[in-house]
Design a protein around this motif. Structure first.
Motif, PDB file in Angstrom:
ATOM      1  N   ALA A  91       6.530   6.167  -9.861  1.00 44.08           N
ATOM      2  CA  ALA A  91       5.814   5.339  -8.881  1.00 44.08           C
ATOM      3  C   ALA A  91       5.027   4.227  -9.585  1.00 44.08           C
ATOM      4  N   LEU A  92       4.413   4.559 -10.723  1.00 43.03           N
ATOM      5  CA  LEU A  92       3.653   3.535 -11.457  1.00 43.03           C
ATOM      6  C   LEU A  92       4.587   2.470 -12.032  1.00 43.03           C
ATOM      7  N   ASP A  93       5.747   2.907 -12.511  1.00 40.01           N
ATOM      8  CA  ASP A  93       6.730   1.940 -13.023  1.00 40.01           C
ATOM      9  C   ASP A  93       7.172   1.013 -11.891  1.00 40.01           C
ATOM     10  N   GLU A  94       7.361   1.576 -10.699  1.00 44.32           N
ATOM     11  CA  GLU A  94       7.776   0.759  -9.563  1.00 44.32           C
ATOM     12  C   GLU A  94       6.675  -0.244  -9.178  1.00 44.32           C
ATOM     13  N   LEU A  95       5.435   0.224  -9.199  1.00 50.23           N
ATOM     14  CA  LEU A  95       4.339  -0.701  -8.863  1.00 50.23           C
ATOM     15  C   LEU A  95       4.289  -1.849  -9.865  1.00 50.23           C
ATOM     16  N   GLY A 142       8.831   0.858   3.520  1.00 50.32           N
ATOM     17  CA  GLY A 142       9.295   1.758   2.477  1.00 50.32           C
ATOM     18  C   GLY A 142       8.864   3.173   2.786  1.00 50.32           C
ATOM     19  N   LEU A 143       9.607   4.129   2.238  1.00 45.86           N
ATOM     20  CA  LEU A 143       9.335   5.543   2.523  1.00 45.86           C
ATOM     21  C   LEU A 143       8.911   6.314   1.285  1.00 45.86           C
ATOM     22  N   ASP A 144       9.090   5.716   0.103  1.00 47.15           N
ATOM     23  CA  ASP A 144       8.872   6.500  -1.112  1.00 47.15           C
ATOM     24  C   ASP A 144       8.378   5.596  -2.237  1.00 47.15           C
ATOM     25  N   GLY A 145       7.177   5.902  -2.710  1.00 43.05           N
ATOM     26  CA  GLY A 145       6.597   5.106  -3.800  1.00 43.05           C
ATOM     27  C   GLY A 145       7.388   5.184  -5.089  1.00 43.05           C
ATOM     28  N   GLN A 146       8.262   6.194  -5.209  1.00 41.37           N
ATOM     29  CA  GLN A 146       9.040   6.340  -6.443  1.00 41.37           C
ATOM     30  C   GLN A 146      10.219   5.386  -6.498  1.00 41.37           C
ATOM     31  N   ILE A 175      -4.753  10.715 -13.945  1.00 42.37           N
ATOM     32  CA  ILE A 175      -4.133   9.568 -13.270  1.00 42.37           C
ATOM     33  C   ILE A 175      -4.395   8.241 -13.985  1.00 42.37           C
ATOM     34  N   VAL A 176      -5.615   8.057 -14.454  1.00 43.40           N
ATOM     35  CA  VAL A 176      -5.915   6.771 -15.113  1.00 43.40           C
ATOM     36  C   VAL A 176      -5.157   6.669 -16.446  1.00 43.40           C
ATOM     37  N   ASP A 177      -5.058   7.777 -17.171  1.00 48.50           N
ATOM     38  CA  ASP A 177      -4.257   7.771 -18.410  1.00 48.50           C
ATOM     39  C   ASP A 177      -2.799   7.433 -18.096  1.00 48.50           C
ATOM     40  N   SER A 178      -2.301   7.960 -16.982  1.00 53.23           N
ATOM     41  CA  SER A 178      -0.902   7.680 -16.604  1.00 53.23           C
ATOM     42  C   SER A 178      -0.712   6.196 -16.317  1.00 53.23           C
ATOM     43  N   MET A 179      -1.723   5.567 -15.735  1.00 59.08           N
ATOM     44  CA  MET A 179      -1.618   4.122 -15.478  1.00 59.08           C
ATOM     45  C   MET A 179      -1.489   3.376 -16.804  1.00 59.08           C
ATOM     46  N   ARG A 180      -2.288   3.773 -17.777  1.00 62.82           N
ATOM     47  CA  ARG A 180      -2.231   3.101 -19.091  1.00 62.82           C
ATOM     48  C   ARG A 180      -0.851   3.329 -19.717  1.00 62.82           C
ATOM     49  N   GLU A 181      -0.355   4.577 -19.597  1.00 61.84           N
ATOM     50  CA  GLU A 181       0.977   4.876 -20.163  1.00 61.84           C
ATOM     51  C   GLU A 181       2.055   4.015 -19.525  1.00 61.84           C
ATOM     52  N   ALA A 182       1.854   3.691 -18.243  1.00 70.22           N
ATOM     53  CA  ALA A 182       2.850   2.864 -17.544  1.00 70.22           C
ATOM     54  C   ALA A 182       2.695   1.388 -17.889  1.00 70.22           C
ATOM     55  N   GLY A 183       1.708   1.062 -18.709  1.00 69.89           N
ATOM     56  CA  GLY A 183       1.562  -0.326 -19.163  1.00 69.89           C
ATOM     57  C   GLY A 183       0.519  -1.123 -18.402  1.00 69.89           C
ATOM     58  N   GLU A 199       0.857  -1.194   0.000  1.00 72.60           N
ATOM     59  CA  GLU A 199       0.000   0.000   0.000  1.00 72.60           C
ATOM     60  C   GLU A 199       0.885   1.232   0.000  1.00 72.60           C
ATOM     61  N   ILE A 200       0.775   2.028  -1.068  1.00 75.42           N
ATOM     62  CA  ILE A 200       1.606   3.248  -1.139  1.00 75.42           C
ATOM     63  C   ILE A 200       0.804   4.430  -0.579  1.00 75.42           C
ATOM     64  N   GLY A 201       1.507   5.299   0.169  1.00 76.07           N
ATOM     65  CA  GLY A 201       0.833   6.423   0.820  1.00 76.07           C
ATOM     66  C   GLY A 201      -0.124   5.921   1.882  1.00 76.07           C
ATOM     67  N   PHE A 202       0.384   5.066   2.733  1.00 73.62           N
ATOM     68  CA  PHE A 202      -0.429   4.398   3.765  1.00 73.62           C
ATOM     69  C   PHE A 202      -1.073   5.409   4.716  1.00 73.62           C
ATOM     70  N   GLY A 203      -0.446   6.563   4.881  1.00 69.16           N
ATOM     71  CA  GLY A 203      -0.986   7.607   5.763  1.00 69.16           C
ATOM     72  C   GLY A 203      -1.132   7.096   7.183  1.00 69.16           C
ATOM     73  N   SER A 204      -2.267   7.434   7.813  1.00 70.32           N
ATOM     74  CA  SER A 204      -2.496   6.982   9.188  1.00 70.32           C
ATOM     75  C   SER A 204      -3.343   5.703   9.201  1.00 70.32           C
ATOM     76  N   GLY A 205      -3.352   4.992   8.082  1.00 63.94           N
ATOM     77  CA  GLY A 205      -3.959   3.652   8.040  1.00 63.94           C
ATOM     78  C   GLY A 205      -5.474   3.596   7.946  1.00 63.94           C
ATOM     79  N   PRO A 206      -6.126   4.556   7.270  1.00 63.00           N
ATOM     80  CA  PRO A 206      -7.586   4.524   7.230  1.00 63.00           C
ATOM     81  C   PRO A 206      -8.174   3.347   6.462  1.00 63.00           C
ATOM     82  N   ASN A 207      -7.360   2.651   5.666  1.00 58.39           N
ATOM     83  CA  ASN A 207      -7.899   1.500   4.916  1.00 58.39           C
ATOM     84  C   ASN A 207      -7.858   0.203   5.716  1.00 58.39           C
ATOM     85  N   THR A 208      -7.164   0.214   6.838  1.00 55.05           N
ATOM     86  CA  THR A 208      -6.945  -1.046   7.577  1.00 55.05           C
ATOM     87  C   THR A 208      -8.269  -1.727   7.954  1.00 55.05           C
ATOM     88  N   ALA A 209      -9.296  -0.918   8.188  1.00 53.22           N
ATOM     89  CA  ALA A 209     -10.591  -1.486   8.606  1.00 53.22           C
ATOM     90  C   ALA A 209     -11.288  -2.210   7.459  1.00 53.22           C
TER      91      ALA A 209
END
Ligand SMILES: C[S@@+](CC[C@H](N)C(=O)[O-])C[C@H]1O[C@@H](n2cnc3c(N)ncnc32)[C@H](O)[C@@H]1O
Length: 205
Positions: free
Chosen positions: A117-121, A86-90, A168-176, A39-49
């Protein structure tokens, strides 16, 4: 980042991310996650629930120590093992093909080099691995876009480098990524410039 970015902003974000409307979107975006998840940009964990039972572990990538500290209680409350690795999605410190799935919620607006970041993912996801996302970005309507471009520099200064007008969605497509499902909508109750959300699943081929 300075005192505001380091100390105040993570606390503001922590307060803002727990609204009912956000919780509904978190439940939707987490649905179907399984296996080991980054999970990138985990923040204070609001998705954990909202992690489904099929999730075996979550590896959190989050630069803010304050956000990670604020997440403590939520991390303790979930039955899914969560560790910050990890500290950086990039630049992800993981082997290629390490994860079954990835999760990103309102993070891709802020990462300075989104394409990196998308290339790393893509690199760390196994072939066929799913990226589940809900992100705000460039609106579908031209009149809203004009305001997004105008307000973008101000937004960045107030919200730690957050951009209003990223496609953002176009960028995902560009990243493959193959974008398998996407729901694009204006979030109820939010100003359109900030609430042009895309929620969906992209697959790493
Ligand atoms: C608007 S907050 C969203 C937090 C959380 N995902 C949520 O849904 O509420 C953006 C998050 O991205 C994190 N962030 C900023 N730059 C980042 C980077 N380069 N890599 C990973 N996360 C980053 C911030 O620290 C912050 O926690």
């Amino acid at each position: 980042m300075g005192f505001y970015g380091d100390q105040i902003l993570p606390r503001i974000t922590h307060k803002l991310t727990g609204t009912q409307i956000a919780r509904e979107q978190r439940a939707r975006v987490c649905d179907g996650l399984a296996g080991e998840v980054v999970e990138i940009g985990f923040g204070s964990g609001p998705n954990t629930a909202f992690y489904p039972r099929a999730v075996t572990a979550v590896v959190a990538v989050e630069p803010s120590d304050v956000a990670w500290k604020l997440a403590e209680q939520r991390v303790r409350a979930t039955s899914v093992p969560v560790r910050r690795a990890g500290l950086d999605g990039q630049s992800l410190p993981f082997e290629d093909d390490s994860f079954d799935a990835a999760l990103s919620t309102w993070t891709m607006c802020t990462i300075p080099d989104l394409q990196a970041a998308l290339d790393e993912l893509r690199r760390v996801l196994k072939p066929g691995g799913e990226l589940h996302f809900v992100e705000h970005g460039l609106a579908p309507d031209e009149n809203v876009r004009r305001w997004q471009h105008r307000l973008d520099p101000l937004q960045g200064r107030i919200f730690g480098g957050c951009h209003l007008d990223r496609p953002i969605v176009d960028s995902m497509r560009e990243a493959g990524f193959e974008v398998r499902e996407v729901d694009a909508y204006y979030e109820k109750g939010a100003p359109k410039v900030l609430g042009a959300n895309s929620l969906g699943v992209a697959v790493s081929p």
